[in-house]
Design an enzyme around this catalytic site. Structure first.
Site, mmCIF file in Angstrom:
data_model
loop_
_atom_site.group_PDB
_atom_site.id
_atom_site.type_symbol
_atom_site.label_atom_id
_atom_site.label_comp_id
_atom_site.label_asym_id
_atom_site.label_seq_id
_atom_site.Cartn_x
_atom_site.Cartn_y
_atom_site.Cartn_z
ATOM 1 N N LYS A 131 -26.239 52.418 -30.296
ATOM 2 C CA LYS A 131 -25.910 52.497 -28.993
ATOM 3 C C LYS A 131 -24.115 52.568 -28.491
ATOM 4 C CE LYS A 131 -30.038 53.362 -27.346
ATOM 5 N NZ LYS A 131 -31.089 53.559 -26.366
ATOM 6 N N LYS A 213 -35.069 59.698 -35.430
ATOM 7 C CA LYS A 213 -36.039 59.488 -34.696
ATOM 8 C C LYS A 213 -36.202 60.089 -33.331
ATOM 9 C CE LYS A 213 -35.846 55.950 -31.567
ATOM 10 N NZ LYS A 213 -36.249 54.642 -30.745
ATOM 11 N N LYS A 216 -36.314 59.671 -26.482
ATOM 12 C CA LYS A 216 -36.353 59.986 -24.973
ATOM 13 C C LYS A 216 -35.172 60.348 -24.194
ATOM 14 C CE LYS A 216 -38.172 55.530 -23.424
ATOM 15 N NZ LYS A 216 -36.798 54.858 -23.204
HETATM 16 P P1 ATP Z 1 -33.915 55.708 -25.751
HETATM 17 O O1 ATP Z 1 -33.575 56.783 -26.444
HETATM 18 O O2 ATP Z 1 -33.582 55.680 -24.146
HETATM 19 O O3 ATP Z 1 -33.268 54.435 -26.546
HETATM 20 P P2 ATP Z 1 -36.594 55.462 -27.068
HETATM 21 O O4 ATP Z 1 -37.198 56.699 -27.155
HETATM 22 O O5 ATP Z 1 -35.980 54.870 -28.243
HETATM 23 O O6 ATP Z 1 -35.552 55.274 -25.675
HETATM 24 P P3 ATP Z 1 -37.566 52.911 -26.280
HETATM 25 O O7 ATP Z 1 -37.762 52.605 -24.476
HETATM 26 O O8 ATP Z 1 -36.424 52.255 -26.754
HETATM 27 O O9 ATP Z 1 -37.579 54.336 -26.569
HETATM 28 O O10 ATP Z 1 -39.018 52.520 -26.858
HETATM 29 C C1 ATP Z 1 -40.230 52.280 -26.282
HETATM 30 C C2 ATP Z 1 -41.384 52.003 -27.394
HETATM 31 O O11 ATP Z 1 -41.413 53.293 -27.902
HETATM 32 C C3 ATP Z 1 -40.871 50.981 -28.338
HETATM 33 O O12 ATP Z 1 -41.914 50.418 -28.639
HETATM 34 C C4 ATP Z 1 -40.437 51.912 -29.284
HETATM 35 O O13 ATP Z 1 -40.443 51.278 -30.711
HETATM 36 C C5 ATP Z 1 -41.507 53.014 -29.396
HETATM 37 N N1 ATP Z 1 -40.637 54.191 -29.910
HETATM 38 C C6 ATP Z 1 -39.541 54.825 -29.654
HETATM 39 N N2 ATP Z 1 -39.295 55.993 -30.252
HETATM 40 C C7 ATP Z 1 -40.386 55.917 -30.950
HETATM 41 C C8 ATP Z 1 -40.548 56.946 -32.096
HETATM 42 N N3 ATP Z 1 -39.759 58.008 -32.219
HETATM 43 N N4 ATP Z 1 -41.596 56.808 -32.806
HETATM 44 C C9 ATP Z 1 -42.578 55.788 -32.528
HETATM 45 N N5 ATP Z 1 -42.290 55.110 -31.616
HETATM 46 C C10 ATP Z 1 -41.115 55.021 -30.897
#
Ligand code: ATP
Ligand code: LTN
Length: 348
Positions: A131, A213, A216
Site C-alpha cells: 500500500k 489478487k 476491490k
Molecule cells: P483493498 O483492495 O481495498 O485493499 P481487498 O479487496 O483486498 O481491499 P479487504 O477489505 O482487504 O479487501 O479484505 C476483506 C476480506 O476479503 C479479507 O478477509 C481478505 O482476506 C479477503 N479477500 C480480499 N481479496 C481476496 C481475494 N482476491 N481472494 C480471496 N479473499 C480475498
C-alpha cells in the site's frame, strides 16, 4: 468434598467448556466495491459459522481511512457494505453486524497495543509495503499501524476464530504475537485467535492480471466482478478474462488465468476441483468462460435481489447496526476494563 463429587464437577466443567460457543470476528474495509474475491474468500464462509458460534461481523470503517476517502462516498459505502453483509446471508438474529467506529474500544485498545508492538515488526508487513508503494503521496502513520488496529478488533472480543482470505495470514500472526506478549507481561488477558482460511478460494485472482489478487479497489473494473454486477456485466467481464494460448482447460503451471477460472467455478458451485476439471476437459475457452460466468451469475443473483429489497428498508438496517453495536460495546467494555486494570490505570 468426596472424590466422586469432585470427579462429577470436573466432568461438568469439561462439558461446559465443550458446549461453550466459540467467538468469531471478521471484517471488510468499506473501500471500492465488494467483489467476488471478498465474497468467496471471506463473507460467504462467515455464513455457516453463525449457527455454531457467537459471531461479530464488522464494517471496519476506521481501517478504510488509511487511504484518502471522500466523506460523502464513504458514508454511502459504509451503509452499502453493511446492507450487503445481510444480503450475503449474515443474520442479525444470530450475529452482531455493526460499524467499527460505533465501538470506541477498538481505537482505545489499538492505542494500548501500539505500545506493545515494535516498529520492526510493522515494517515487515507485506500489505504495508504494497500500500505504501501504491499511495506514495500518503504513507501515513495509520497505514503503518493498521495491523495493530486489526489486532485490537480481534482481541477485544476474546475471539477464537477469524475467517479471512490468505492475504490476511500475516496480520493474524502479528495479532497472535501481540496477544502473547501482553499475556506474558500481565497474565491471561487475551484469548489467542486462530485464522480460518478456506482450502480453495483463499486467493481469487484478478481477471485482467491473474498473477495478482482480485482487489476491490482495482482501478480497472474489468479486473473484478462486483457482487452487485448485473448478469450481462458479469458475462462481459468473464469473456474478457485473460487466459493463455495453449487452449487446454486444465490446471497447470503458467496457466494462472485458467487456474483462477476453475477455482472460481469450483467454489461457486461447491463441486470439487477434480470434477470441475473433468467437466470442462474437452471445452474451448469461450464455452468454458460462459459456463463459469453463468455459475457466478446464479451464485450472486440471490445476494443482489436481497440487497435491493433491504435498500427499501433503511430503518431495519439501522436497527440492526445500532442494536448490534450496543451489545458489542458491552462485550468490548469488559476486555477494556481488564486491560486498563492490568496496565495500572485507575478504574473507570
Ligand atoms: P483493498 O483492495 O481495498 O485493499 P481487498 O479487496 O483486498 O481491499 P479487504 O477489505 O482487504 O479487501 O479484505 C476483506 C476480506 O476479503 C479479507 O478477509 C481478505 O482476506 C479477503 N479477500 C480480499 N481479496 C481476496 C481475494 N482476491 N481472494 C480471496 N479473499 C480475498
Ligand atoms: N485487514 C483486513 C480487514 C480487517 C479484519 C479485521 C479482518 C480489519 N480488521 C479483523 C479480520 C479481523 C483486510 O481484509 N484488509
Amino acid at each position: 468434598m468426596s472424590e466422586n463429587k469432585e470427579a462429577d464437577l470436573t466432568a461438568a466443567n469439561t462439558e461446559n467448556k465443550a458446549a461453550k460457543k466459540k467467538r468469531v470476528f471478521s471484517g471488510v474495509q468499506p473501500t471500492g466495491r465488494l467483489v467476488l474475491g471478498n465474497y468467496l474468500g471471506a463473507v460467504k464462509n462467515w455464513v455457516p459459522m453463525q449457527d455454531e458460534n457467537e459471531c461479530c461481523f464488522c464494517v471496519v470503517d476506521q481501517h478504510s481511512i488509511t487511504v484518502r476517502q471522500d466523506p460523502k462516498e464513504l458514508r454511502q459505502r459504509c451503509l452499502d457494505f453493511l446492507t450487503l453483509y445481510i444480503a450475503c446471508g449474515l443474520d442479525p438474529d444470530k450475529s452482531l453486524i455493526y460499524f467499527q467506529s460505533h465501538v470506541p474500544a477498538h481505537a482505545q485498545l489499538a492505542w494500548v497495543l501500539n505500545c506493545y508492538t515494535y516498529m520492526g515488526e510493522l515494517s515487515r508487513m507485506t500489505q504495508f509495503k504494497e500500500k505504501s508503494l501504491k499511495h506514495q503521496d500518503n504513507i501515513n502513520a495509520g497505514l503503518f499501524t493498521y495491523p495493530v488496529l486489526m489486532a485490537a478488533d480481534i482481541l477485544l472480543y476474546q475471539t477464537d476464530l477469524v475467517p479471512v482470505g490468505i492475504d490476511q495470514k500475516q496480520h493474524l500472526e502479528i495479532a497472535q504475537i501481540i496477544a502473547k506478549r501482553f499475556n506474558g507481561a500481565y497474565g491471561d488477558v487475551f484469548r489467542i485467535p486462530e485464522a480460518i482460511i478456506p482450502k480453495v478460494g483463499a486467493k481469487i485472482m484478478s481477471l485482467q492480471d491473474p498473477t495478482s489478487k482480485m482487489s476491490k479497489s482495482d482501478v480497472n473494473p474489468k479486473a473484478y466482478i462486483a457482487v452487485l454486477d448485473e448478469p450481462d456485466t458479469i458475462i462481459k467481464k468473464m469473456k474478457s478474462a485473460v487466459t493463455d494460448s495453449d487452449g487446454k482447460v486444465e490446471y497447470g503451471d503458467g496457466k494462472d488465468g485458467i487456474n483462477n477460472l476453475l477455482t472460481i467455478y469450483s467454489v461457486a458451485t461447491g463441486e470439487s476441483i477434480e470434477s470441475t476439471q473433468a467437466r470442462f476437459a474437452n471445452l474451448g475457452y469461450g464455452d468454458f468462460k460462459m459456463q463459469v460466468a453463468e455459475a457466478v451469475v446464479e451464485l450472486l443473483r440471490p445476494v443482489r435481489e436481497k440487497y435491493y429489497d433491504l435498500k427499501k428498508n433503511e430503518d431495519y438496517v439501522k436497527s440492526v447496526y445500532t442494536k448490534s453495536a450496543d451489545v458489542a460495546n458491552k462485550i468490548a467494555g469488559r476486555t477494556m476494563d481488564k486491560v486498563y486494570k492490568k496496565i495500572g490505570f485507575i478504574a473507570r
